[in-house]
Design an enzyme around this catalytic site. Structure first.
Site, mmCIF file in Angstrom:
data_model
loop_
_atom_site.group_PDB
_atom_site.id
_atom_site.type_symbol
_atom_site.label_atom_id
_atom_site.label_comp_id
_atom_site.label_asym_id
_atom_site.label_seq_id
_atom_site.Cartn_x
_atom_site.Cartn_y
_atom_site.Cartn_z
ATOM 1 N N SER A 16 0.813 -1.208 0.000
ATOM 2 C CA SER A 16 0.000 0.000 0.000
ATOM 3 C C SER A 16 0.847 1.258 0.000
ATOM 4 O O SER A 16 0.372 2.348 -0.279
ATOM 5 C CB SER A 16 -0.931 0.020 1.216
ATOM 6 O OG SER A 16 -0.180 -0.013 2.417
ATOM 7 N N GLU A 55 -2.466 -4.293 9.652
ATOM 8 C CA GLU A 55 -3.215 -3.278 8.903
ATOM 9 C C GLU A 55 -2.879 -3.370 7.419
ATOM 10 O O GLU A 55 -1.761 -3.698 7.042
ATOM 11 C CB GLU A 55 -2.871 -1.871 9.394
ATOM 12 C CG GLU A 55 -3.705 -0.798 8.693
ATOM 13 C CD GLU A 55 -3.198 0.610 8.972
ATOM 14 O OE1 GLU A 55 -4.013 1.532 8.957
ATOM 15 O OE2 GLU A 55 -1.985 0.778 9.173
ATOM 16 N N GLU A 56 -3.880 -3.069 6.580
ATOM 17 C CA GLU A 56 -3.692 -2.929 5.135
ATOM 18 C C GLU A 56 -2.999 -4.143 4.512
ATOM 19 O O GLU A 56 -1.955 -4.029 3.875
ATOM 20 C CB GLU A 56 -2.916 -1.655 4.819
ATOM 21 C CG GLU A 56 -3.659 -0.390 5.237
ATOM 22 C CD GLU A 56 -2.892 0.880 4.909
ATOM 23 O OE1 GLU A 56 -1.707 0.773 4.497
ATOM 24 O OE2 GLU A 56 -3.471 1.970 5.042
ATOM 25 N N ILE A 57 -3.585 -5.314 4.696
ATOM 26 C CA ILE A 57 -3.075 -6.505 4.039
ATOM 27 C C ILE A 57 -3.339 -6.380 2.536
ATOM 28 O O ILE A 57 -4.479 -6.246 2.109
ATOM 29 C CB ILE A 57 -3.751 -7.774 4.578
ATOM 30 C CG1 ILE A 57 -3.529 -7.901 6.096
ATOM 31 C CG2 ILE A 57 -3.236 -9.006 3.845
ATOM 32 C CD1 ILE A 57 -2.096 -8.055 6.493
ATOM 33 N N MET A 58 -2.274 -6.398 1.740
ATOM 34 C CA MET A 58 -2.385 -6.267 0.289
ATOM 35 C C MET A 58 -2.170 -7.644 -0.335
ATOM 36 O O MET A 58 -1.082 -8.215 -0.253
ATOM 37 C CB MET A 58 -1.359 -5.269 -0.233
ATOM 38 C CG MET A 58 -1.419 -3.913 0.465
ATOM 39 S SD MET A 58 -2.992 -3.058 0.255
ATOM 40 C CE MET A 58 -2.900 -2.627 -1.477
#
Length: 245
Positions: A16, A55-58
């Site tokens: 991200s 947080e914010e696993i892409m």
């Protein structure tokens, strides 16, 4: 840019933000390294809490790995992959007598999240930032304690830096229209008025008032976030100068 391939969907990005990526939950060496990191951090900062992230696993990063591709092509899911990671690291955090803190995504992300049974209420605190007070209410209603970090009020993300250091594209000539600058929010242009407004919001927006129908004992605290890429070297020099008196 490697984290934002041209024409790709957000879910397919490897990261991200630039300079980042994800640890591989299927690689056993991941946990050998992490145990050392967790132990060292817990030793350096002997406090009750340990922030474990999530947080914010892409998905793009994980999907690029052959072993994970094989898992997903059978019966595996990305959520199961995250559960593998959490179930392999959380017990070690708890063994160090720490309470684990995770970002809200670990339970509330619409696509990649863990089953609630993995995160015991007694040993888990969730940090919220999205969807105004609503995510905080969802977390507290599930029995968890919450740390409030609202994107709407408590992010000091407006400034002349970016993820890779100072960037002249954010310099605003005198008299020019700053537009949105480097801000995430259309109402937060990078200008002195915006800085003043968001600085004051720490005092004008009380979590007790804004989250009035959330039990106060369930909110640990409210935090403000200042991304390090926004502070630049000038802020460090100012801090050093003040410390020397």
């Amino acid at each position: 840019m490697f984290w934002w391939p041209a024409g790709s969907e957000l879910a397919d990005w490897p990261a991200s933000e630039p300079g980042t990526g994800h640890l591989n939950p299927l690689n056993l060496k991941t946990y050998q390294v992490l145990k050392n990191v967790i132990r060292d951090v817990a030793t350096l900062f002997p406090y009750q809490f340990y922030h474990a992230g999530a947080e914010e696993i892409m998905s793009g990063c994980w999907k690029a790995d052959p072993a994970i591709q094989a898992l997903l092509s059978s019966v595996g899911t990305l959520s199961q992959l995250l559960e593998t990671f959490v179930s392999s690291t959380l017990p070690y955090i708890l063994s160090l007598k720490r309470t684990a803190v995770y970002w809200e995504d670990v339970l509330l992300d619409p696509n990649i999240k863990v089953d609630k049974s993995l995160l015991t209420l007694e040993h888990t605190i969730l940090q919220t930032c999205n969807n105004g007070p609503n995510n905080t209410k969802r977390i507290v209603s599930s029995g968890y304690r919450a740390i409030v970090l609202s994107l709407d009020f408590y992010y000091l993300d407006c400034g002349p830096g970016d993820f890779l250091g100072n960037d002249s594209q954010y310099d605003q000539p005198p008299g020019s229209n700053p537009g949105n600058g480097d801000s995430w929010f259309s109402l937060n242009p990078c200008c002195p008025a915006a800085h003043a407004h968001f600085a004051l919001s720490a005092y004008l927006v009380s979590p007790i008032v804004t989250y009035y129908d959330v039990p106060r004992q369930s909110m640990i605290c409210a935090l403000r976030l200042l991304p390090p890429e926004k502070t630049m070297q000038a802020a460090l020099l100012l801090s050093e100068s003040l410390s020397r008196g």
